[in-house]
Scaffold this motif. Sequence first.
Motif, PDB file in Angstrom:
ATOM      1  N   VAL A 262       4.556 -11.785  -6.373  1.00  0.00           N
ATOM      2  CA  VAL A 262       3.025 -12.071  -5.925  1.00  0.00           C
ATOM      3  C   VAL A 262       2.930 -13.682  -5.220  1.00  0.00           C
ATOM      4  O   VAL A 262       3.806 -13.983  -5.278  1.00  0.00           O
ATOM      5  N   GLY A 263       1.246 -13.824  -5.061  1.00  0.00           N
ATOM      6  CA  GLY A 263       1.261 -15.526  -4.352  1.00  0.00           C
ATOM      7  C   GLY A 263       0.270 -15.699  -5.229  1.00  0.00           C
ATOM      8  O   GLY A 263      -1.004 -14.930  -6.055  1.00  0.00           O
ATOM      9  N   VAL A 264      -0.371 -16.779  -5.239  1.00  0.00           N
ATOM     10  CA  VAL A 264      -1.439 -17.809  -5.831  1.00  0.00           C
ATOM     11  C   VAL A 264      -1.683 -18.954  -4.440  1.00  0.00           C
ATOM     12  O   VAL A 264      -1.172 -19.498  -4.252  1.00  0.00           O
ATOM     13  N   GLY A 265      -2.472 -18.847  -4.875  1.00  0.00           N
ATOM     14  CA  GLY A 265      -3.145 -20.125  -3.226  1.00  0.00           C
ATOM     15  C   GLY A 265      -3.864 -20.688  -4.292  1.00  0.00           C
ATOM     16  O   GLY A 265      -3.541 -21.339  -5.379  1.00  0.00           O
ATOM     17  N   CYS A 266      -5.310 -21.585  -3.827  1.00  0.00           N
ATOM     18  CA  CYS A 266      -5.515 -22.729  -3.744  1.00  0.00           C
ATOM     19  C   CYS A 266      -6.417 -22.607  -5.548  1.00  0.00           C
ATOM     20  O   CYS A 266      -7.513 -23.545  -5.281  1.00  0.00           O
ATOM     21  N   MET A 267      -6.954 -20.925  -5.600  1.00  0.00           N
ATOM     22  CA  MET A 267      -8.509 -21.102  -6.641  1.00  0.00           C
ATOM     23  C   MET A 267      -7.819 -20.075  -7.499  1.00  0.00           C
ATOM     24  O   MET A 267      -6.577 -19.065  -7.288  1.00  0.00           O
TER      25      MET A 267
ATOM     26  N   CYS B 220      -1.891 -21.480   1.873  1.00  0.00           N
ATOM     27  CA  CYS B 220      -2.599 -22.187   2.569  1.00  0.00           C
ATOM     28  C   CYS B 220      -2.860 -22.483   3.065  1.00  0.00           C
ATOM     29  O   CYS B 220      -4.078 -22.076   4.202  1.00  0.00           O
ATOM     30  N   ALA B 221      -1.569 -23.230   4.192  1.00  0.00           N
ATOM     31  CA  ALA B 221      -1.420 -23.106   5.753  1.00  0.00           C
ATOM     32  C   ALA B 221      -2.515 -21.803   6.152  1.00  0.00           C
ATOM     33  O   ALA B 221      -2.957 -21.573   7.520  1.00  0.00           O
ATOM     34  N   GLY B 222      -2.214 -20.805   5.715  1.00  0.00           N
ATOM     35  CA  GLY B 222      -2.136 -19.506   7.044  1.00  0.00           C
ATOM     36  C   GLY B 222      -3.038 -19.239   6.471  1.00  0.00           C
ATOM     37  O   GLY B 222      -4.128 -19.039   7.267  1.00  0.00           O
ATOM     38  N   ILE B 223      -4.348 -19.144   5.349  1.00  0.00           N
ATOM     39  CA  ILE B 223      -5.453 -18.929   5.246  1.00  0.00           C
ATOM     40  C   ILE B 223      -6.133 -19.552   6.304  1.00  0.00           C
ATOM     41  O   ILE B 223      -7.658 -19.348   6.426  1.00  0.00           O
ATOM     42  N   THR B 224      -5.996 -20.772   5.855  1.00  0.00           N
ATOM     43  CA  THR B 224      -7.365 -22.054   6.357  1.00  0.00           C
ATOM     44  C   THR B 224      -6.883 -21.949   7.281  1.00  0.00           C
ATOM     45  O   THR B 224      -7.951 -22.280   8.000  1.00  0.00           O
ATOM     46  N   THR B 225      -6.000 -21.078   8.485  1.00  0.00           N
ATOM     47  CA  THR B 225      -6.359 -20.799   9.707  1.00  0.00           C
ATOM     48  C   THR B 225      -7.028 -19.825   9.962  1.00  0.00           C
ATOM     49  O   THR B 225      -7.313 -18.858  11.083  1.00  0.00           O
TER      50      THR B 225
ATOM     51  N   GLY C 138       1.743 -28.438   9.420  1.00  0.00           N
ATOM     52  CA  GLY C 138       2.214 -27.795   8.666  1.00  0.00           C
ATOM     53  C   GLY C 138       0.918 -26.633   9.232  1.00  0.00           C
ATOM     54  O   GLY C 138       0.759 -24.975   9.668  1.00  0.00           O
ATOM     55  N   LEU C 139      -0.719 -26.999   9.555  1.00  0.00           N
ATOM     56  CA  LEU C 139      -1.927 -25.756   9.806  1.00  0.00           C
ATOM     57  C   LEU C 139      -1.986 -26.110  10.909  1.00  0.00           C
ATOM     58  O   LEU C 139      -1.584 -24.396  11.711  1.00  0.00           O
ATOM     59  N   GLY C 140      -1.311 -26.335  12.115  1.00  0.00           N
ATOM     60  CA  GLY C 140      -1.705 -26.207  13.580  1.00  0.00           C
ATOM     61  C   GLY C 140      -0.104 -25.175  13.799  1.00  0.00           C
ATOM     62  O   GLY C 140      -0.956 -24.438  14.756  1.00  0.00           O
ATOM     63  N   HIS C 141       1.203 -25.073  12.753  1.00  0.00           N
ATOM     64  CA  HIS C 141       1.682 -24.074  13.807  1.00  0.00           C
ATOM     65  C   HIS C 141       1.491 -23.159  13.253  1.00  0.00           C
ATOM     66  O   HIS C 141       2.248 -21.973  13.647  1.00  0.00           O
TER      67      HIS C 141
ATOM     68  N   GLU D 130     -10.823 -12.191   1.491  1.00  0.00           N
ATOM     69  CA  GLU D 130      -9.242 -12.408   2.740  1.00  0.00           C
ATOM     70  C   GLU D 130      -8.427 -13.165   2.980  1.00  0.00           C
ATOM     71  O   GLU D 130      -7.716 -12.617   3.749  1.00  0.00           O
ATOM     72  N   THR D 131      -8.030 -12.979   2.115  1.00  0.00           N
ATOM     73  CA  THR D 131      -6.304 -13.859   1.711  1.00  0.00           C
ATOM     74  C   THR D 131      -4.998 -12.544   1.649  1.00  0.00           C
ATOM     75  O   THR D 131      -4.599 -12.904   1.964  1.00  0.00           O
ATOM     76  N   GLN D 132      -6.206 -11.874   1.056  1.00  0.00           N
ATOM     77  CA  GLN D 132      -5.248 -11.078   1.036  1.00  0.00           C
ATOM     78  C   GLN D 132      -5.160  -9.770   2.429  1.00  0.00           C
ATOM     79  O   GLN D 132      -4.269  -9.587   2.707  1.00  0.00           O
TER      80      GLN D 132
END
Length: 348
Positions: free
Chosen positions: A84-89, A159-164, A186-189, A300-302
């Motif tokens: 599993v994963g946990v993000g920013c919230m 974080c970087a994935g969902i932010t982009t 980290g975000l741009g790539h 959306e993160t999922q």
Amino acid sequence: MTTKAYAAIAADSPLAPFSLTRRSLAADDVHIDILYCGVCHSDLHTARNEWRNTLYPCVPGHEIVGRVRAVGAAVQDFKVGDLVGVGCMVDSCGHCPACAEGEEQYCAETFTGTYNGPSRPDGGNTFGGYSQDIVVKAGFVLHVRHPEAQLAAVAPLLCAGITTYSPLRHWQVGPGSKVGIVGLGGLGHMGVKIARAMGATVTLFTTSPGKAADGLRLGAHAVCLSTDREQMKAHVGSLDFILNTVAAPHKLDAYLRLLKRDGTMTLVGLPAEPHPTWSIGTLITGRRQLAGSLIGGIRETQEMLDFCAQHGIVSDIETIRMDEINTAYERMLKSDVKYRFVIDMATL
């Protein structure tokens, strides 16, 4: 329950070993053994109180992947052993319009951050992923469907994935779209990889000539050195959408001029100091838009994680030991990482 972690005790202190107490498992909770945690620039901003809102002690980390140790009696979507994963919230009010629409990141009462709380309902400080384990409400836990061997490189997607991903989806990037990605960090790539997988024609804009080859390797169709006026001039009025990932103050006009009529540039980097003022004329003469975007909701993160698993997308990472975190912060300030540090929590 007591768990080992790393924390900042003050803005001017290095991160150091720390013990914290996780809450007891409630009926709707998931208890996760943390295997890897990505290192986000937000971690550094917060640990050093650069946004002037840090609660100490501070245990950063919101790019968490791990294995379920236990689930509460009411949890149905997760079982012991799941990846599993946990993000920013880790929570939100749950009843405002944004939460009702699955956009918890825009919660009217402010979402509960994975670290630097305040947590609901007690208002205490939340502690993040630079730790052995974490207890999270099931509604804020994500399924990871990548192969287990890729788990460390999945962590930054939280974080970087969902932010982009979120702004690319919101502004309907897809086949036929001409997209610019500003910055290759980290975000741009991640932006380059995801926009390419969505079917867009991708141009990377960078101030670093040495990143051109990497930009192409990661999926950009073209690379433009943004300090070269002639190269920039060749792209004026050519782009439908620009994702600007740079988290340092810089002039925005040069990029706004690259947009077609009705084009949008979205900012996802949050600098410690404001950007220089841009020209309103650049906006009104092309009905261009300057926008912002904040991570993404849980649904959306999922969706993002599943999209990345389907397309074989992970972050380019360098794995570090927990006791290397302070050195990693200094290297991150120098952009000396390609492109995301990830902590192997077994080293804690």
